[in-house]
Design a protein around this motif. Structure first.
Motif, PDB file in Angstrom:
ATOM      1  N   SER A  54      -8.071-116.263 -66.555  1.00  0.00           N
ATOM      2  CA  SER A  54      -8.507-116.100 -67.941  1.00  0.00           C
ATOM      3  C   SER A  54      -7.818-117.108 -68.861  1.00  0.00           C
ATOM      4  N   ASP A  84     -13.068-117.744 -72.564  1.00  0.00           N
ATOM      5  CA  ASP A  84     -13.394-116.402 -72.092  1.00  0.00           C
ATOM      6  C   ASP A  84     -14.863-116.059 -72.326  1.00  0.00           C
ATOM      7  N   ALA A  85     -15.432-116.599 -73.394  1.00  0.00           N
ATOM      8  CA  ALA A  85     -16.847-116.336 -73.667  1.00  0.00           C
ATOM      9  C   ALA A  85     -17.732-116.938 -72.590  1.00  0.00           C
ATOM     10  N   HIS A 125     -17.556-114.784 -69.664  1.00  0.00           N
ATOM     11  CA  HIS A 125     -18.372-113.592 -69.903  1.00  0.00           C
ATOM     12  C   HIS A 125     -19.847-113.902 -69.673  1.00  0.00           C
ATOM     13  N   ASP A 126     -20.281-115.106 -70.046  1.00  0.00           N
ATOM     14  CA  ASP A 126     -21.662-115.521 -69.798  1.00  0.00           C
ATOM     15  C   ASP A 126     -22.000-115.410 -68.313  1.00  0.00           C
ATOM     16  N   SER A 153     -21.350-111.345 -67.000  1.00  0.00           N
ATOM     17  CA  SER A 153     -22.288-110.382 -67.569  1.00  0.00           C
ATOM     18  C   SER A 153     -23.617-110.381 -66.816  1.00  0.00           C
ATOM     19  N   LYS A 211      -9.276-110.506 -63.365  1.00  0.00           N
ATOM     20  CA  LYS A 211      -8.542-111.689 -63.795  1.00  0.00           C
ATOM     21  C   LYS A 211      -7.105-111.622 -63.281  1.00  0.00           C
TER      22      LYS A 211
END
Length: 288
Positions: free
Chosen positions: A113, A133-134, A137-138, A141, A150
């Motif tokens: 992370s 982190d986004a 997440h993409d 998810s 992580k």
């Protein structure tokens, strides 16, 4: 832009053909499934696929047994540039990496992370770290059947598990010398290199010369990972970051395998220390 990487997909196909007896193994199948789930999600998230390494199958081809483990590297070059602008040494932990592996009979997926990068490289720029982190997440998810974990950061301090050598040469000459000495070793595969400075130029970000070198030894790596598969996220393949220091000469940094084993398992073994010594001696000789 100077991108160079060797696709391990072809290598894995050849190796897999030689171990067809294991193709139906439940644990290997589970790891392969999680790996593929992540790979598809990476593509859907429009991230650049850089490198895929099947640790166990490559080790098996060299007569070394270890649990199923596959790592994939993928990238967002613009994000790399934003992070490296603050601290070039963070390149040792770029691009993104996800390890699919089996441990104690359980399929597992791990990743690093932004907190790991921030603590290890003393980063403070919040926007790039949030974007890091986004982007992860993409990916996750979209993965419905994989539970990703992580890497814990409780023990991470600045420069944790980083070994360093100062070169007597500039970056280009140092890279040339390191590549020559590494590729001369019969038990080692050269996977490629990423030129972070060249990447950053496409986004109008000015960085010092910096290249990440990727290579590995399937047999010694398999021995080191046999009871410690989680270290395949960072310690294997081997990553060398070569960047320009303040005096114009190159600085070479790489991961301390024994320290990473301690991080993940609370212990290390002799093969980890022996690999550290071998790598340090090889790199130091090349750049003296």
């Amino acid at each position: 832009m100077k991108h160079k990487w060797f696709s391990v997909l072809a290598c894995v196909a050849v190796v897999g053909a030689g171990i067809s007896a294991n193709a139906g193994d439940t644990q290997q199948a589970a790891v392969d499934h999680s790996f593929e789930e992540v790979r598809v999600a990476v593509s859907a998230a429009s991230l650049a696929e850089i490198l895929q390494i099947d640790h166990a199958r490559l080790a098996a081809a060299e007569g070394v047994e270890m649990p199923p483990a596959r790592v994939q590297l993928f990238s967002d070059p613009a994000l790399n540039a934003a992070i490296l602008r603050e601290n070039i040494r963070a390149g040792l932990d770029l691009p993104f990496r996800v390890l699919s592996f089996e441990e104690k009979g359980t399929p597992t997926v791990s990743y690093t992370s932004s907190a790991f990068l921030a603590q290890r490289h003393n980063l403070s720029a919040s926007a790039p770290l949030a974007d890091f982190d986004a982007r992860l997440h993409d990916v996750f998810s979209q993965v419905k059947e994989v539970s990703a974990q992580k890497v814990a950061t409780d023990d991470i301090v600045p420069d944790f598990a980083i070994l360093e050598i100062r070169s007597n040469y500039g970056v280009e000459e140092t890279v040339s010398r390191l590549k020559k000495v590494v590729t001369a070793q019969s038990d080692t595969i050269w996977f490629g290199e990423i030129d972070f400075q060249a990447e950053a130029e496409d986004y109008d970000v000015s960085l010092v010369p910096a290249q990440l070198l990727l290579f590995g030894g399937p047999a010694p790596g398999g021995v080191a990972m046999a009871a410690f598969p989680a270290i395949g996220l960072d310690a294997f393949c081997q990553k060398l970051l070569v960047y320009q220091g303040r005096d114009g000469k190159a600085v070479v940094i790489y991961n301390d395998i024994a320290a990473l084993a301690q991080l993940h398992y609370g212990q290390s073994i002799e093969p980890h220390d022996l690999l550290n010594k071998r790598l340090t001696a090889t790199f130091a000789e090349a750049v003296k």
